[in-house]
Design a protein around this motif. Structure first.
Motif, PDB file in Angstrom:
ATOM      1  N   UNK A 137       0.832  -1.188   0.000  1.00 63.06           N
ATOM      2  CA  UNK A 137       0.000   0.000   0.000  1.00 63.06           C
ATOM      3  C   UNK A 137       0.878   1.254   0.000  1.00 63.06           C
ATOM      4  N   UNK A 138       0.245   2.377  -0.316  1.00 63.74           N
ATOM      5  CA  UNK A 138       0.976   3.637  -0.497  1.00 63.74           C
ATOM      6  C   UNK A 138       1.818   4.011   0.723  1.00 63.74           C
ATOM      7  N   UNK A 139       1.230   3.912   1.909  1.00 65.75           N
ATOM      8  CA  UNK A 139       1.941   4.320   3.126  1.00 65.75           C
ATOM      9  C   UNK A 139       3.208   3.496   3.336  1.00 65.75           C
ATOM     10  N   UNK A 140       3.127   2.205   3.087  1.00 64.39           N
ATOM     11  CA  UNK A 140       4.284   1.326   3.264  1.00 64.39           C
ATOM     12  C   UNK A 140       5.334   1.631   2.205  1.00 64.39           C
ATOM     13  N   UNK A 141       4.890   1.835   0.972  1.00 67.66           N
ATOM     14  CA  UNK A 141       5.819   2.164  -0.109  1.00 67.66           C
ATOM     15  C   UNK A 141       6.590   3.443   0.202  1.00 67.66           C
ATOM     16  N   UNK A 142       5.886   4.461   0.673  1.00 65.08           N
ATOM     17  CA  UNK A 142       6.545   5.726   0.980  1.00 65.08           C
ATOM     18  C   UNK A 142       7.517   5.586   2.143  1.00 65.08           C
ATOM     19  N   UNK A 143       7.188   4.742   3.113  1.00 63.87           N
ATOM     20  CA  UNK A 143       8.094   4.514   4.232  1.00 63.87           C
ATOM     21  C   UNK A 143       9.379   3.846   3.747  1.00 63.87           C
ATOM     22  N   UNK A 144       9.230   2.884   2.854  1.00 69.66           N
ATOM     23  CA  UNK A 144      10.411   2.192   2.315  1.00 69.66           C
ATOM     24  C   UNK A 144      11.267   3.155   1.495  1.00 69.66           C
ATOM     25  N   UNK A 145      10.615   3.907   0.623  1.00 74.08           N
ATOM     26  CA  UNK A 145      11.342   4.866  -0.220  1.00 74.08           C
ATOM     27  C   UNK A 145      12.061   5.909   0.632  1.00 74.08           C
ATOM     28  N   UNK A 146      11.396   6.348   1.703  1.00 72.58           N
ATOM     29  CA  UNK A 146      12.007   7.337   2.582  1.00 72.58           C
ATOM     30  C   UNK A 146      13.215   6.811   3.320  1.00 72.58           C
ATOM     31  N   UNK A 147      13.336   5.489   3.422  1.00 77.27           N
ATOM     32  CA  UNK A 147      14.481   4.876   4.113  1.00 77.27           C
ATOM     33  C   UNK A 147      15.599   4.503   3.153  1.00 77.27           C
ATOM     34  N   UNK A 148      15.413   4.796   1.876  1.00 73.94           N
ATOM     35  CA  UNK A 148      16.425   4.444   0.850  1.00 73.94           C
ATOM     36  C   UNK A 148      16.732   5.681   0.013  1.00 73.94           C
ATOM     37  N   UNK A 149      17.290   6.719   0.605  1.00 70.30           N
ATOM     38  CA  UNK A 149      17.435   8.008  -0.087  1.00 70.30           C
ATOM     39  C   UNK A 149      18.401   8.007  -1.262  1.00 70.30           C
ATOM     40  N   UNK A 150      19.272   6.997  -1.349  1.00 69.39           N
ATOM     41  CA  UNK A 150      20.297   6.995  -2.400  1.00 69.39           C
ATOM     42  C   UNK A 150      19.983   6.026  -3.531  1.00 69.39           C
ATOM     43  N   UNK A 151      18.748   5.585  -3.634  1.00 73.58           N
ATOM     44  CA  UNK A 151      18.357   4.663  -4.715  1.00 73.58           C
ATOM     45  C   UNK A 151      18.612   5.295  -6.077  1.00 73.58           C
ATOM     46  N   UNK A 152      19.213   4.497  -6.969  1.00 75.48           N
ATOM     47  CA  UNK A 152      19.471   4.933  -8.338  1.00 75.48           C
ATOM     48  C   UNK A 152      18.604   4.190  -9.350  1.00 75.48           C
ATOM     49  N   UNK A 153      18.158   2.981  -8.988  1.00 76.97           N
ATOM     50  CA  UNK A 153      17.328   2.167  -9.879  1.00 76.97           C
ATOM     51  C   UNK A 153      16.074   1.730  -9.141  1.00 76.97           C
ATOM     52  N   UNK A 154      14.914   2.016  -9.723  1.00 70.44           N
ATOM     53  CA  UNK A 154      13.637   1.604  -9.141  1.00 70.44           C
ATOM     54  C   UNK A 154      12.782   0.989 -10.240  1.00 70.44           C
ATOM     55  N   UNK A 155      12.397  -0.279 -10.037  1.00 68.41           N
ATOM     56  CA  UNK A 155      11.648  -1.038 -11.041  1.00 68.41           C
ATOM     57  C   UNK A 155      10.414  -1.646 -10.352  1.00 68.41           C
ATOM     58  N   UNK A 156       9.226  -1.256 -10.788  1.00 68.45           N
ATOM     59  CA  UNK A 156       7.982  -1.708 -10.163  1.00 68.45           C
ATOM     60  C   UNK A 156       7.097  -2.338 -11.234  1.00 68.45           C
ATOM     61  N   UNK A 157       6.649  -3.557 -10.976  1.00 70.56           N
ATOM     62  CA  UNK A 157       5.852  -4.263 -11.973  1.00 70.56           C
ATOM     63  C   UNK A 157       4.679  -5.002 -11.333  1.00 70.56           C
TER      64      UNK A 157
END
Length: 343
Positions: A137-157
């Motif tokens: 869900x959106x809230x969980x996704x945003x929490x994960x993204x907020x904990x990975x500030x240096x991500x260079x590759x994001x692939x969602x399928x």
């Protein structure tokens, strides 16, 4: 150093007990490697579930394995779940997002919920995150993204329950891909991105929200398949580094005059069932355009279609043009006749 194949787990073929024996055997191997201080950079684990198998047993095993792998310096972890007889997902144990050494994480067919992130830490080393057919869900996704500030590759399928993809705060993101993302009512999932850092964007059936006048200064490749977006806003965007652009089956483009400000374009591809109206800014290099368009008409009736095609080709005259027409028409007995014309 040991290879990934030394630590992989094969599918369970019959019954729960043989599968668990096999898994426990591999866990003893992991413990031995850990005791010997062997370094594991990359680990792929595929779980195959069968009827009557206790799913929680596998979750329990993961809780024991992952700390061992983390202690062995694990950098890339690919974890996938498959079922031979039915579609199912397991809750991802919280220890996964507590593995600070991870640089590359790939998850497939898991449930990511509040319990999954209850032990999440700042994953300052994570550079790549791939989510396939996960429940999130959106809230969980945003929490994960907020904990990975240096991500260079994001692939969602094909992830379920995700209503909006917002990655505007990922200022180091270079590669973004979204495929077949729909919300709970079947609408294309809205996508908010941060333009300046991106080098590659690939959207398959998603709703890309572009801001008027956005500067995609580092974007090299843009691929849009079945995508929804504001084409008017795209006409106002800057693409000074864009080399490759592909637009495929984007029906909302039909009534739009699209202008592309990409002076360094090298390759442009268009495929669809209508002739678009696309023009480019003055280019600095030799470039090519590949147009693949379908023409559907009854009994060869005259049409203004070819006049519009001529206008489109004229607007691309500064490029080397390859044209393919997929000609479909109905004969007197309403049979579909297909012809392919390459020019």
């Amino acid at each position: 150093m040991i290879s990934t194949s030394d630590l992989s787990v094969g599918g369970v073929s019959a019954g729960s007990t043989p599968g668990l024996v096999h898994v426990f055997y591999d866990r003893r191997s992991l413990q031995r490697y850990c005791d010997q201080r062997v370094c594991v950079d990359e680990f792929h684990l595929r779980l195959t579930l069968v009827d009557y198998l206790d799913h929680e047993s596998f979750v329990s095993l993961l809780k024991k394995w992952i700390p061992l792998l983390t202690n062995m310096g694990l950098k890339k972890f690919c974890l996938s779940l498959h079922s031979e007889l039915y579609s199912t997902r397991l809750r991802l144990p919280s220890v996964v997002f507590g593995a600070e050494s991870l640089q590359d994480l790939h998850l497939e067919n898991f449930v990511l919920d509040q319990k999954t992130i209850e032990r999440i830490v700042l994953l300052k080393n994570l550079r790549s995150l791939r989510l396939r057919q996960d429940w999130i869900e959106d809230e969980i996704f945003q929490k994960i993204i907020g904990s990975c500030p240096l991500i260079e590759t994001l692939d969602i399928e094909r992830c379920a329950r995700l209503r909006t993809i917002t990655v505007s705060d990922l200022h180091h993101l270079k590669y973004f891909s979204s495929s077949e993302m729909y919300d709970s009512i079947g609408e294309l999932c809205p996508i908010e991105i941060h333009p300046p850092s991106l080098e590659t964007i690939r959207i398959r059936f998603g709703n890309l929200r572009l801001h008027e006048g956005a500067d995609f200064r580092n974007l090299n490749e843009l691929y849009l398949l079945g995508a929804k977006l504001s084409w008017v806003h795209m006409s106002s965007c800057k693409f000074p580094s864009l080399k490759r652009l592909r637009i495929d089956t984007c029906d909302e483009l039909k009534e739009t005059e699209l202008f592309i400000d990409a002076p360094n374009i090298l390759d442009f591809e268009y495929e669809g069932n209508f002739v678009p109206s696309i023009t480019f800014a003055t280019t600095l290099n030799k470039w090519s355009s590949d147009i693949n368009v379908t023409y559907l008409h009854p009994n060869g009736a005259p049409s203004l279609w070819f006049l519009k095609l001529n206008e489109q080709l004229t607007s691309l005259i500064q490029s080397e043009i390859s044209l393919t027409i997929d000609l479909i028409h109905m004969n007197d007995i309403e049979e579909v006749i297909r012809e392919n014309i390459n020019l």
